[in-house]
Design an enzyme around this catalytic site. Structure first.
Site, PDB file in Angstrom:
ATOM      1  N   GLN A 178      -1.310 -20.747  32.107  1.00 49.91           N
ATOM      2  CA  GLN A 178      -0.586 -21.459  31.061  1.00 49.91           C
ATOM      3  C   GLN A 178      -1.567 -22.301  30.247  1.00 49.91           C
ATOM      4  OE1 GLN A 178       2.408 -20.795  30.452  1.00 49.91           O
ATOM      5  NE2 GLN A 178       3.096 -19.788  32.322  1.00 49.91           N
ATOM      6  N   ARG A 187       8.144 -34.417  34.901  1.00 44.06           N
ATOM      7  CA  ARG A 187       7.586 -33.554  35.931  1.00 44.06           C
ATOM      8  C   ARG A 187       7.304 -34.319  37.216  1.00 44.06           C
ATOM      9  NH1 ARG A 187       2.753 -32.691  33.619  1.00 44.06           N
ATOM     10  NH2 ARG A 187       2.071 -31.639  35.507  1.00 44.06           N
ATOM     11  N   SER A 230      -7.620 -21.250  42.314  1.00 46.03           N
ATOM     12  CA  SER A 230      -6.696 -20.314  41.693  1.00 46.03           C
ATOM     13  C   SER A 230      -7.179 -19.908  40.310  1.00 46.03           C
ATOM     14  CB  SER A 230      -5.305 -20.946  41.604  1.00 46.03           C
ATOM     15  OG  SER A 230      -4.405 -20.114  40.898  1.00 46.03           O
ATOM     16  N   GLU A 249       6.468 -36.160  29.258  1.00 39.62           N
ATOM     17  CA  GLU A 249       6.121 -34.944  29.989  1.00 39.62           C
ATOM     18  C   GLU A 249       5.761 -35.252  31.432  1.00 39.62           C
ATOM     19  OE1 GLU A 249       2.915 -31.931  31.200  1.00 39.62           O
ATOM     20  OE2 GLU A 249       2.617 -34.009  30.595  1.00 39.62           O
ATOM     21  N   GLY A 299      -7.704 -17.203  36.375  1.00 35.11           N
ATOM     22  CA  GLY A 299      -7.818 -17.829  35.072  1.00 35.11           C
ATOM     23  C   GLY A 299      -6.715 -18.844  34.844  1.00 35.11           C
ATOM     24  N   GLY A 308      -1.232 -31.014  30.155  1.00 34.35           N
ATOM     25  CA  GLY A 308      -2.076 -30.069  30.879  1.00 34.35           C
ATOM     26  C   GLY A 308      -3.423 -30.632  31.302  1.00 34.35           C
ATOM     27  N   GLU A 309      -3.520 -31.956  31.421  1.00 36.07           N
ATOM     28  CA  GLU A 309      -4.809 -32.539  31.818  1.00 36.07           C
ATOM     29  C   GLU A 309      -5.228 -32.058  33.208  1.00 36.07           C
ATOM     30  OE1 GLU A 309      -6.960 -36.851  32.643  1.00 36.07           O
ATOM     31  OE2 GLU A 309      -5.210 -36.770  31.312  1.00 36.07           O
ATOM     32  N   ARG A 310      -4.274 -31.853  34.091  1.00 37.61           N
ATOM     33  CA  ARG A 310      -4.616 -31.393  35.441  1.00 37.61           C
ATOM     34  C   ARG A 310      -5.288 -30.023  35.382  1.00 37.61           C
ATOM     35  NH1 ARG A 310      -1.386 -28.540  39.135  1.00 37.61           N
ATOM     36  NH2 ARG A 310      -2.010 -28.772  41.320  1.00 37.61           N
ATOM     37  N   ARG A 311      -4.760 -29.095  34.565  1.00 38.89           N
ATOM     38  CA  ARG A 311      -5.378 -27.770  34.420  1.00 38.89           C
ATOM     39  C   ARG A 311      -6.769 -27.879  33.808  1.00 38.89           C
ATOM     40  NH1 ARG A 311      -0.259 -27.013  32.710  1.00 38.89           N
ATOM     41  NH2 ARG A 311      -0.817 -26.844  30.504  1.00 38.89           N
TER      42      ARG A 311
END
Length: 293
Positions: free
Chosen positions: A75, A130, A67, A126, A72, A92-95
């Site tokens: 977020q 989630r 994706s 966080e 890009g 946002g470590e996964r991103r």
């Protein structure tokens, strides 16, 4: 502002601080894009060593990387500065991981000026809010906040929006041995299964049985209770039948004459005479008396 008030407000202020970037989007709605503060080289960004999340599903990362190649990073990753041009991830470590798989050389970031303590708190809260943590990671995150920042179970409950009992039950999982923890981390056992094993005498054996047989949580609880009851069951004792006064008197008389312990047990028309000896000399004396008869 007092420390206690700050703790209570942390959970409610989390979304504002990190921009609600990783919250699920309801079906039929679109998420407004959050503007990045800047774009930085991806090699200048590092994961937080204290982030409680350790497991990332490889297939999901590959999907997200695809994706990102097409659209890009929608977020930005939330970071804090660690030096003049180096950053540590808060959220946002996964991103960030997927961006590396996608081959990006730069990523958009939002920079937040927070200290070590707040960064740790935000990372844990966080992830928990989630539901990205497995039960073991969640428990370890709670343990970090308690050990390093003096949180109570009530504090944590208020911050993450869960009950104190939920926090307590999560922390109980840390009493399990490593093999059971591993099964909990890889999804072989649920938190409900694992909690049932905490007080059992051999949780590893029971955990393997539960996984192999595919037992439900209720069945696992029954299995665990049976093992706990077996552990605490009194050892079987010899049932002694009541003896009449004549038998007791005869036992005493023989014991006095032999100088040994004598027991007589009647069974119907017959019975059993037991003479207890402690040395070979005593045995020889019994044999001598019988032979003399």
């Amino acid at each position: 502002m007092s420390e206690d008030v700050s703790k209570r407000r942390l959970g409610r202020g989390l979304a504002a601080l990190i921009g609600e970037m990783d919250q699920p989007v309801p079906v039929g709605e679109t998420r407004p894009t959050v503007s990045a503060d800047r774009t930085v080289p991806i090699e200048f960004v590092a994961r937080s060593p204290k982030n409680p999340r350790r497991y990332f599903d490889e297939a999901e990362l590959q999907d997200l990387a695809g994706s990102i190649r097409q659209h890009g990073i929608v977020q930005p990753v939330v970071v804090r500065t660690t030096s003049s041009d180096r950053y540590e991830i808060i959220a946002g470590e996964r991103r960030w991981r997927a961006a590396q798989l996608a081959g990006l050389v730069e990523i958009p970031v939002i920079v937040r000026d927070v200290d070590d303590r707040t960064a740790l708190e935000l990372a844990i809260v966080e992830n928990v809010q989630r539901a990205d943590l497995n039960p073991l990671e969640e428990a370890l995150g709670y343990e970090q906040l308690i050990a390093e920042h003096g949180y109570t179970q009530n504090d944590l409950g208020e911050i993450i929006g869960k009950s104190r009992s939920h926090v307590a039950n999560s922390l109980r999982l840390l009493k399990l041995p490593d093999p059971v923890r591993d099964m909990l981390a890889d999804g072989s056992l649920s938190a409900g299964h694992a909690r049932a094993l905490v007080s059992t005498p051999d949780p590893v054996v029971l955990a393997k049985t539960i996984a192999q047989k595919g037992l439900s949580v209720r069945d696992a609880e029954k299995l665990a209770q049976n093992h706990i009851k077996a552990q605490h069951a009194p050892a079987p004792t010899e049932v002694r039948e009541s003896k009449d006064s004549d038998t007791i008197a005869l036992e005493r008389s023989l014991s006095d004459r032999l100088g040994l312990s004598v027991s007589i047990n009647h069974k119907g028309g017959g019975g059993q005479l037991k003479i207890n000896y402690k040395t070979l000399d005593q045995l020889e004396e019994i044999c001598r008396l019988l032979e003399a008869r």
